[in-house]
Design an enzyme around this catalytic site. Structure first.
Site, PDB file in Angstrom:
ATOM      1  N   GLU A   1       0.827  -1.202   0.000  1.00 39.09           N
ATOM      2  CA  GLU A   1       0.000   0.000   0.000  1.00 39.09           C
ATOM      3  C   GLU A   1       0.869   1.262   0.000  1.00 39.09           C
ATOM      4  O   GLU A   1       0.640   2.202  -0.771  1.00 39.09           O
ATOM      5  CB  GLU A   1      -0.936   0.001   1.216  1.00 39.09           C
ATOM      6  CG  GLU A   1      -1.881  -1.192   1.278  1.00 39.09           C
ATOM      7  CD  GLU A   1      -1.317  -2.369   2.044  1.00 39.09           C
ATOM      8  OE1 GLU A   1      -2.114  -3.091   2.671  1.00 39.09           O
ATOM      9  OE2 GLU A   1      -0.090  -2.589   2.018  1.00 39.09           O
TER      10      GLU A   1
ATOM     11  N   ARG B   1      18.297 -21.783  -9.525  1.00 41.79           N
ATOM     12  CA  ARG B   1      19.052 -21.589 -10.776  1.00 41.79           C
ATOM     13  C   ARG B   1      18.304 -20.692 -11.760  1.00 41.79           C
ATOM     14  O   ARG B   1      18.475 -20.803 -12.975  1.00 41.79           O
ATOM     15  CB  ARG B   1      19.369 -22.935 -11.445  1.00 41.79           C
ATOM     16  CG  ARG B   1      20.254 -23.856 -10.601  1.00 41.79           C
ATOM     17  CD  ARG B   1      20.519 -25.151 -11.325  1.00 41.79           C
ATOM     18  NE  ARG B   1      21.226 -26.122 -10.543  1.00 41.79           N
ATOM     19  CZ  ARG B   1      22.553 -26.299 -10.546  1.00 41.79           C
ATOM     20  NH1 ARG B   1      23.303 -25.502 -11.275  1.00 41.79           N
ATOM     21  NH2 ARG B   1      23.124 -27.229  -9.820  1.00 41.79           N
TER      22      ARG B   1
ATOM     23  N   GLY C   1      15.579 -38.038   0.067  1.00 43.40           N
ATOM     24  CA  GLY C   1      15.150 -39.160  -0.761  1.00 43.40           C
ATOM     25  C   GLY C   1      13.933 -39.881  -0.225  1.00 43.40           C
ATOM     26  O   GLY C   1      13.160 -39.358   0.593  1.00 43.40           O
TER      27      GLY C   1
END
Length: 366
Positions: A58, A217, A300
């Site tokens: 704002e 990246r 993983g």
């Protein structure tokens, strides 16, 4: 009360939402907010919250213009704040900026979900004689800041998981080879996805096996905080993830003490749990204390499975490639115990899809 917003109202709020997205990855732990000021049917000023610590949207919009704002209308994607918003109280609240500007009407997409402030900014505007409406493009505003709203209403970080699998659900072959299951388009999108979250989390096996970069990246996107779960500190000091100090390592009292000293001297933050393994609930509690409002878990399989088993997953991004890896020793995406019965399997809702050539992304909420 339901308000039938005009197409023009929706257009202006949509423009404010586009502006808000420019702050993605930079405003954490604050929400992304955009603001448009309209007078006589034309946009005369616009602003957004650029990054944490900068002016709110704002104020940014009001300071964007030198013309007279009196009688103007503001469209803002989140309720204006009612308290000074820097540590020293030097920046006046957004409602006060609006009052002083002479703006006479404010369309607010949604209230702030922080229970300590929700509704108060809107109330202060109305006390100042400024007309307000609520709910224009509310669902879109909610989706834009879903992690912030989750943190404020659920009192814990938003947890998303992501993985890339073959059609038979493997993330690697029996020899551990996983480069590359998905195509370049899908991988680029996955890197971009990292910028949507404040932190990215992996287990130490992923670091040792793949030596990942874990950054976006992508130019203009801030890299997330890199969180590594490493109960004994096996991490190699030459790992890519240690290229700077934007890292948090969670470990236990079983950790290599000499390596811990080296990491701390490098400026790396280390959390030590007095438990045999890293407790996920304790970890999320630690994240909450550090104002880490969202985490993308990349793996993983054992780490993904532990979050799934603990029922701590809020959103899933599953990339699929049209290949079959096969093999009983092929690595599956989700480890852990898993569901005992199909009826107990996790079901996603509000499912959406994206296609990247012959690859597909399925994503939805738990």
């Amino acid at each position: 009360m339901n308000i039938d917003f005009s197409q023009k109202d929706k257009f202006f709020m949509r423009e404010a939402l586009k502006l808000a997205k420019k702050g993605m990855s930079w405003t954490n732990p604050h929400p992304m907010v955009g603001a448009i000021i309209v007078k006589e049917g034309e946009i005369i000023a616009q602003g957004y919250h650029h990054k944490f610590g900068d002016e709110h949207a704002e104020a940014d919009a009001i300071m964007d213009v030198t013309t007279d704002l009196r009688g103007g209308t503001m469209y803002v994607t989140l309720e204006p704040c009612h308290l000074p918003y820097d540590l020293h109280g030097k920046r006046i609240p957004c409602y006060e900026h609006i009052r002083q500007s002479g703006i006479r009407k404010v369309h607010i997409a949604m209230l702030d979900s922080n229970p300590e402030v929700s509704g108060k900014g809107k109330m202060m505007l109305e006390k100042a004689g400024i007309s307000t409406t609520l709910g224009c493009m509310e669902q879109q505003a909610l989706e834009l800041n879903e992690v912030y709203h989750h943190f404020m209403t659920k009192n814990r970080p938003f947890v998303a998981v992501t993985f890339s699998v073959s059609l038979d659900g493997k993330i690697a072959t029996r020899t551990g080879d996983s480069k590359w299951i998905t195509n370049e388009q899908a991988r680029t999108y996955a890197h971009k996805l990292r910028g949507h979250y404040q932190a990215i989390l992996v287990g130490i096996n992923t670091i040792l096996k793949d030596d990942p970069h874990l950054g976006t990246r992508i130019k203009g996107k801030k890299d997330p905080l890199r969180i590594i779960l490493d109960s004994t500190l096996k991490i190699q000091l030459t790992s890519q993830v240690l290229r700077d100090t934007n890292v948090l390592i969670a470990t236990t009292t079983k950790a290599n003490k000499e390596k811990m000293k080296v990491l701390i001297n490098m400026g790396i933050s280390v959390i030590v749990f007095n438990t045999p393994s890293i407790p996920l609930l304790g970890l999320l509690e630690e994240f909450k204390k550090r104002k880490i409002i969202s985490v993308l878990v990349e793996g993983g399989g054992r780490i993904l499975g532990s979050f799934v088993d603990a029922k701590l997953v809020d959103k899933v991004y599953a990339f699929h490639a049209p290949i079959l890896i096969g093999g009983e020793k092929g690595v599956t995406a989700i480890g852990g115990e898993g569901a005992r019965k199909i009826t107990k399997a996790i079901k996603l809702k509000n499912i959406r899809y994206k296609q990247f050539g012959d690859n597909m992304l399925t994503y939805g909420y738990v």
